[in-house]
Design a protein around this motif. Structure first.
Motif, mmCIF file in Angstrom:
data_model
loop_
_atom_site.group_PDB
_atom_site.id
_atom_site.type_symbol
_atom_site.label_atom_id
_atom_site.label_comp_id
_atom_site.label_asym_id
_atom_site.label_seq_id
_atom_site.Cartn_x
_atom_site.Cartn_y
_atom_site.Cartn_z
ATOM 1 N N GLU A 1 0.864 -1.175 0.000
ATOM 2 C CA GLU A 1 0.000 0.000 0.000
ATOM 3 C C GLU A 1 0.902 1.227 0.000
ATOM 4 O O GLU A 1 1.834 1.302 0.796
ATOM 5 C CB GLU A 1 -0.869 -0.023 1.258
ATOM 6 N N GLU B 1 -1.204 6.984 0.498
ATOM 7 C CA GLU B 1 -2.629 6.703 0.284
ATOM 8 C C GLU B 1 -3.461 7.514 1.266
ATOM 9 O O GLU B 1 -3.120 7.615 2.442
ATOM 10 C CB GLU B 1 -2.936 5.217 0.495
ATOM 11 N N GLN C 1 -5.527 4.772 4.701
ATOM 12 C CA GLN C 1 -4.583 3.725 5.081
ATOM 13 C C GLN C 1 -5.327 2.581 5.772
ATOM 14 O O GLN C 1 -5.902 2.773 6.835
ATOM 15 C CB GLN C 1 -3.525 4.292 6.034
ATOM 16 N N LYS D 1 -2.381 -1.073 7.935
ATOM 17 C CA LYS D 1 -2.009 -1.137 9.349
ATOM 18 C C LYS D 1 -3.109 -1.814 10.173
ATOM 19 O O LYS D 1 -2.833 -2.659 11.026
ATOM 20 C CB LYS D 1 -1.739 0.269 9.883
ATOM 21 N N SER E 1 3.980 0.665 2.449
ATOM 22 C CA SER E 1 3.900 -0.257 3.578
ATOM 23 C C SER E 1 3.608 -1.632 2.998
ATOM 24 O O SER E 1 3.029 -1.760 1.923
ATOM 25 C CB SER E 1 2.775 0.146 4.528
#
Length: 93
Positions: free
Chosen positions: A38, A42, A45, A48, A80
């Motif tokens: 990702e 963005e 998000q 996470k 990420s």
């Protein structure tokens, strides 16, 4: 499998892409994995939270969910990622 081992090489297969990133099937000497990425920039998000949920399910013995092997950021300005077991079928409904 850590991020350092992941190279988007010919044996890497893109499994899908959507509004929340892309998923690749990657492999190293120890096996095959799903790599979800990702972009750091963005607006929404979700990775996470997904990592948190999968980790909590793993702690509680959830057998029907992907196992998290690694997570983090690759080049703090890029994306990420989470590295999980490969699911037998699509989890999109």
């Amino acid at each position: 499998m850590s991020a350092e081992l992941v190279q988007l090489e010919p044996q890497t297969q893109k499994l899908g892409e959507g509004g929340f990133g892309a998923v690749y099937k990657v492999a190293d000497a120890s096996g095959e994995y799903a790599l979800k990425v990702e972009a750091v920039n963005e607006e929404c998000q979700v990775l996470k939270m997904e990592v948190f949920v999968l980790q909590e399910l793993g702690k509680r013995g959830g057998r029907h969910f992907c196992k998290i092997y690694d997570k983090g950021r690759w080049d703090t300005k890029a994306f990420s990622y989470e590295n999980t077991s490969v699911s037998a079928r699509s989890t999109s409904w």
